[in-house]
Design a protein around this motif. Structure first.
Motif, PDB file in Angstrom:
ATOM      1  N   LYS A  19       4.240   7.394 -12.432  1.00 25.46           N
ATOM      2  CA  LYS A  19       3.231   6.336 -12.314  1.00 25.46           C
ATOM      3  C   LYS A  19       2.857   6.115 -10.849  1.00 25.46           C
ATOM      4  CE  LYS A  19       2.547   1.374 -13.323  1.00 25.46           C
ATOM      5  NZ  LYS A  19       1.269   1.491 -14.071  1.00 25.46           N
ATOM      6  N   ASN A  20       3.863   6.079  -9.987  1.00 25.90           N
ATOM      7  CA  ASN A  20       3.584   5.890  -8.566  1.00 25.90           C
ATOM      8  C   ASN A  20       2.817   7.065  -7.977  1.00 25.90           C
ATOM      9  OD1 ASN A  20       5.164   3.523  -8.779  1.00 25.90           O
ATOM     10  ND2 ASN A  20       5.801   3.744  -6.653  1.00 25.90           N
ATOM     11  N   MET A  21       3.129   8.266  -8.444  1.00 28.25           N
ATOM     12  CA  MET A  21       2.407   9.439  -7.954  1.00 28.25           C
ATOM     13  C   MET A  21       0.922   9.338  -8.292  1.00 28.25           C
ATOM     14  SD  MET A  21       3.267  13.468  -8.642  1.00 28.25           S
ATOM     15  CE  MET A  21       4.954  13.194  -8.096  1.00 28.25           C
ATOM     16  N   LYS A  22       0.628   8.822  -9.479  1.00 24.50           N
ATOM     17  CA  LYS A  22      -0.767   8.705  -9.917  1.00 24.50           C
ATOM     18  C   LYS A  22      -1.483   7.517  -9.290  1.00 24.50           C
ATOM     19  CE  LYS A  22       0.259  10.756 -14.457  1.00 24.50           C
ATOM     20  NZ  LYS A  22       0.413  10.472 -15.915  1.00 24.50           N
ATOM     21  N   GLU A  23      -0.742   6.445  -9.046  1.00 30.86           N
ATOM     22  CA  GLU A  23      -1.403   5.196  -8.682  1.00 30.86           C
ATOM     23  C   GLU A  23      -1.180   4.733  -7.247  1.00 30.86           C
ATOM     24  OE1 GLU A  23      -0.272   2.231 -11.522  1.00 30.86           O
ATOM     25  OE2 GLU A  23      -1.122   3.326 -13.235  1.00 30.86           O
ATOM     26  N   VAL A  24      -0.165   5.271  -6.560  1.00 28.94           N
ATOM     27  CA  VAL A  24       0.195   4.709  -5.255  1.00 28.94           C
ATOM     28  C   VAL A  24       0.253   5.729  -4.125  1.00 28.94           C
ATOM     29  CG1 VAL A  24       1.920   3.373  -3.986  1.00 28.94           C
ATOM     30  CG2 VAL A  24       1.566   2.935  -6.434  1.00 28.94           C
ATOM     31  N   LEU A  80       0.816  -1.223   0.000  1.00 28.94           N
ATOM     32  CA  LEU A  80       0.000   0.000   0.000  1.00 28.94           C
ATOM     33  C   LEU A  80       0.846   1.267   0.000  1.00 28.94           C
ATOM     34  CD1 LEU A  80      -2.814  -1.113   2.466  1.00 28.94           C
ATOM     35  CD2 LEU A  80      -2.949  -0.942  -0.022  1.00 28.94           C
ATOM     36  N   ARG A  81       2.114   1.142   0.351  1.00 27.35           N
ATOM     37  CA  ARG A  81       3.010   2.300   0.347  1.00 27.35           C
ATOM     38  C   ARG A  81       3.859   2.395  -0.926  1.00 27.35           C
ATOM     39  NH1 ARG A  81       3.483   6.424   4.561  1.00 27.35           N
ATOM     40  NH2 ARG A  81       1.979   5.742   6.124  1.00 27.35           N
ATOM     41  N   LYS A  82       4.235   1.231  -1.459  1.00 26.70           N
ATOM     42  CA  LYS A  82       5.143   1.219  -2.610  1.00 26.70           C
ATOM     43  C   LYS A  82       4.500   0.688  -3.890  1.00 26.70           C
ATOM     44  CE  LYS A  82       8.935   2.627  -0.462  1.00 26.70           C
ATOM     45  NZ  LYS A  82       9.650   3.876  -0.818  1.00 26.70           N
ATOM     46  N   GLY A  83       3.381  -0.030  -3.777  1.00 28.45           N
ATOM     47  CA  GLY A  83       2.752  -0.610  -4.947  1.00 28.45           C
ATOM     48  C   GLY A  83       3.145  -2.057  -5.141  1.00 28.45           C
ATOM     49  N   LEU A  84       2.913  -2.577  -6.334  1.00 24.41           N
ATOM     50  CA  LEU A  84       3.153  -3.981  -6.633  1.00 24.41           C
ATOM     51  C   LEU A  84       4.541  -4.194  -7.226  1.00 24.41           C
ATOM     52  CD1 LEU A  84      -0.297  -4.793  -8.275  1.00 24.41           C
ATOM     53  CD2 LEU A  84       0.406  -5.259  -5.912  1.00 24.41           C
ATOM     54  N   GLU A  85       5.205  -5.243  -6.760  1.00 23.31           N
ATOM     55  CA  GLU A  85       6.517  -5.572  -7.303  1.00 23.31           C
ATOM     56  C   GLU A  85       6.392  -5.921  -8.781  1.00 23.31           C
ATOM     57  OE1 GLU A  85      10.393  -8.480  -6.498  1.00 23.31           O
ATOM     58  OE2 GLU A  85       8.530  -8.776  -5.329  1.00 23.31           O
ATOM     59  N   GLY A  86       7.289  -5.384  -9.580  1.00 22.07           N
ATOM     60  CA  GLY A  86       7.257  -5.639 -11.009  1.00 22.07           C
ATOM     61  C   GLY A  86       6.432  -4.631 -11.779  1.00 22.07           C
ATOM     62  N   GLU A  87       5.458  -4.036 -11.101  1.00 22.60           N
ATOM     63  CA  GLU A  87       4.624  -3.022 -11.747  1.00 22.60           C
ATOM     64  C   GLU A  87       5.007  -1.616 -11.288  1.00 22.60           C
ATOM     65  OE1 GLU A  87      -0.096  -1.729 -12.203  1.00 22.60           O
ATOM     66  OE2 GLU A  87       0.444  -3.707 -11.397  1.00 22.60           O
ATOM     67  N   HIS A  88       5.218  -1.462  -9.985  1.00 23.87           N
ATOM     68  CA  HIS A  88       5.557  -0.152  -9.440  1.00 23.87           C
ATOM     69  C   HIS A  88       6.986  -0.075  -8.917  1.00 23.87           C
ATOM     70  CE1 HIS A  88       1.062  -0.317  -9.043  1.00 23.87           C
ATOM     71  NE2 HIS A  88       1.199   0.864  -9.598  1.00 23.87           N
ATOM     72  N   TRP A  89       7.573  -1.200  -8.590  1.00 21.26           N
ATOM     73  CA  TRP A  89       8.928  -1.201  -8.080  1.00 21.26           C
ATOM     74  C   TRP A  89       9.633  -2.523  -8.386  1.00 21.26           C
ATOM     75  CZ3 TRP A  89      10.065  -4.903  -4.344  1.00 21.26           C
ATOM     76  CH2 TRP A  89       8.973  -5.462  -3.666  1.00 21.26           C
ATOM     77  N   LYS A  90      10.948  -2.464  -8.311  1.00 16.94           N
ATOM     78  CA  LYS A  90      11.768  -3.660  -8.469  1.00 16.94           C
ATOM     79  C   LYS A  90      12.779  -3.690  -7.331  1.00 16.94           C
ATOM     80  CE  LYS A  90      14.971  -1.262 -11.577  1.00 16.94           C
ATOM     81  NZ  LYS A  90      15.589  -1.233 -12.918  1.00 16.94           N
ATOM     82  N   LYS A  91      13.304  -4.862  -7.057  1.00 12.80           N
ATOM     83  CA  LYS A  91      14.262  -4.997  -5.963  1.00 12.80           C
ATOM     84  C   LYS A  91      15.638  -4.494  -6.379  1.00 12.80           C
ATOM     85  CE  LYS A  91      12.239  -8.855  -3.393  1.00 12.80           C
ATOM     86  NZ  LYS A  91      12.440 -10.255  -2.932  1.00 12.80           N
ATOM     87  N   GLY A  92      16.243  -3.716  -5.479  1.00 14.38           N
ATOM     88  CA  GLY A  92      17.605  -3.285  -5.698  1.00 14.38           C
ATOM     89  C   GLY A  92      18.572  -4.349  -5.231  1.00 14.38           C
TER      90      GLY A  92
END
Length: 545
Positions: free
Chosen positions: A395-400, A371-383
């Motif tokens: 995208k995160n600003m609009k969706e998350v 709920l804070r970062k979004g879905l892995e692969g769609e909104h974020w990836k692992k560093g």
């Protein structure tokens, strides 16, 4: 002092309104359930702030991609009840009075939640904690969390969170100006005056004009000056009583008067009612020591703002500044409330077990991460270190980013990937420098000689009964006006006279009644109250881990 007191006054005034409506309202009850939820899931209702920041394409507070995700993964179906952030207590108050209040009430207002307890509208939670093992673990880790959430009858009513251990605000000083003028970072308030004079009179930006300000005290920024002098409104006397901190307020007023009389601040600071003028001056490279009203986003303050300043002042070098010692001692600034109560349960909730199961789900690390970062692969990836890296900021600003209120009960320090540190990409030089600035400001809190500048964080101050709310509101406004007059009144109206007049107005306006109430509260609660020393102990213990 009185900027802080003003917040308290507004809060307790709302409490009075709440009390009036609740006394004429009928006994509250939950919204009736219309059948079951999806499949065999129980249905509960949950209040959620409506800040007007959800893009139309994303839906509403009641229904959007994240409410759907919650209900797909939660053992309970939640029906969300939107309440405008600016009118939350009023709306919830009316809902309780009409019997339509949600099962779970999320609201930051201490006075409002206390009024619900006084009206017996809240459910004691001790017997239902077994259904929220995530919260039980938090209570065990932070015993003060249980203590703060427990009401005078000895039962637990409030659910809260542990916040990050940061200053609520910190002064930012133009180090490049110091270097140019061969000055050191001021360590006392007298040294600060010397530096501010040089910033105003010695053309630190090199444009040949006298167009720079030493500092700012508009809006609530004057509260940072108050904190330098420990002028937090109330103090504990040598004989263990609660007293008004008039001596501290006098010193703070004298200092502000010098800032005004010696033209070290914008002479029209009173017209800057929301602090936007001072912030604009700072971003335009015209303020030497900037006192932000509050830091809600450390990335913005230490990265975004500095990048903006360097557009007009490419060589600008800025650093956080520790509070200078004053004649009244050395104090920290106010801190983000380390233990913040956020949530209560309606006494009329028909399924307390389901309520606590929902809260338990919302406290799970994976829930908060999504709920804070979004879905892995769609909104974020692992560093490389496993930390989530945002794929597309827009995208995160609009969706998350607008969904954070659904997790307002979650303790961010429980997940290293959700803290303020995670916002900084250290591979970016500007962001690495910004992170170091935040860490430097944190270290100011560890100075063992620095005391907390107020009796407590304002969210932990006692809530006045309704008959004293009106008295406090009226007399605090009068006192504040007198002190402002003392600041801008020139030689004909001294700070000493202003404080003498303010004390007289306080006593004439019924202030002694408030003092008596405060002392009674203190004597009855001093062993369990979350006071200034407790605030610093909590914050320091977090920073030292």
């Amino acid at each position: 002092m009185f900027e802080q007191t003003s917040k308290w006054s507004r809060r307790v005034w709302l409490t009075a309104i709440v009390a009036i409506v609740l006394t004429v309202g009928t006994a509250g009850c939950s919204q009736p359930k219309e059948g079951g939820g999806s499949g065999d899931k129980p249905v509960i209702t949950v209040s959620n702030y409506d800040r007007g920041n959800i893009p139309a394409a994303e839906g509403t507070v009641e229904e959007n991609r994240w409410t759907k995700w919650i209900n797909e993964h939660s053992p309970v179906e939640a029906r969300f009840v939107p309440v405008l952030r600016s009118e939350s207590t009023q709306k919830l108050n009316v809902m309780f009075a009409s019997g339509s209040a949600p099962d779970i009430v999320n609201d930051y207002d201490t006075g409002f939640r206390d009024s619900l307890y006084q009206q017996k509208q809240l459910l004691p939670l001790d017997d239902y904690l077994q259904y929220a093992p995530e919260y039980e673990k938090l209570l065990k880790k932070y015993p003060k969390l249980r203590e703060v959430g427990t009401k005078p009858d000895g039962k637990l009513y409030e659910i809260g969170k542990i916040n990050e251990p940061h200053l609520q605000s910190v002064a930012f000083i133009r180090v490049d100006w110091l270097k140019k003028l061969n000055l050191e970072v001021p360590k006392t308030t007298e040294e600060l005056i010397t530096v501010l004079k040089a910033f105003v009179e010695q053309d630190p930006d090199g444009n040949g004009k006298k167009d720079t300000y030493g500092t700012n005290i508009s809006y609530t920024s004057g509260g940072m000056v108050d904190s330098m002098f420990g002028a937090g409104g109330w103090a504990i006397s040598a004989d263990d009583k609660i007293i008004r901190s008039w001596d501290n307020t006098l010193e703070a007023t004298k200092f502000k008067k010098r800032l005004f009389d010696e033209k070290l601040i914008d002479p029209d600071y009173l017209a800057d009612t929301n602090g936007s003028k001072a912030k604009k001056d700072y971003l335009n490279g015209k303020v030497g020591v900037f006192l932000p009203p509050q830091i809600s986003n450390w990335f913005e303050s230490t990265v975004t703002d500095i990048r903006t300043i360097r557009k007009v002042a490419p060589d600008a070098e800025i650093a956080p500044m520790m509070q200078p010692a004053s004649p009244m001692g050395l104090f920290t600034h106010h801190v983000t409330n380390p233990i913040q109560m956020t949530t209560v349960v309606n006494a009329a909730a028909k399924d307390p077990k389901a309520v606590m199961e929902y809260i338990n789900f919302m406290l799970q690390p994976d829930t908060a991460l999504t709920l804070r970062k979004g879905l892995e692969g769609e909104h974020w990836k692992k560093g490389a270190d496993g930390a989530p890296i945002v794929i597309d900021l827009d995208k995160n600003m609009k969706e998350v980013d607008w969904a954070m209120d659904y997790t307002m009960v979650y303790s961010l320090p429980q997940n290293e990937f959700l803290t303020s540190l995670s916002a900084f990409n250290v591979e970016d030089p500007d962001q690495k420098a910004g992170l170091e600035m935040m860490k430097q400001a944190d270290q100011f809190l560890l100075n063992p000689d620095a005391k907390y500048p107020a009796l407590s964080h304002y969210e932990h101050m006692p809530v006045l009964p309704s008959d004293l709310v009106v008295i406090n509101t009226n007399v605090s406004k009068e006192v504040s006006d007198i002190i402002v007059k003392g600041i801008i009144g020139g030689s004909k109206y001294t700070a000493e006279q202003a404080i003498a007049d303010a004390k007289a107005a306080w006593e004439k306006g019924g202030g002694k009644q408030i003092e008596e109430y405060m002392n009674t509260w203190y004597q009855e609660n001093k062993d369990t109250a979350f006071l200034g020393d407790d605030v610093l102990e909590m914050v320091r213990s977090q920073l030292e881990r």
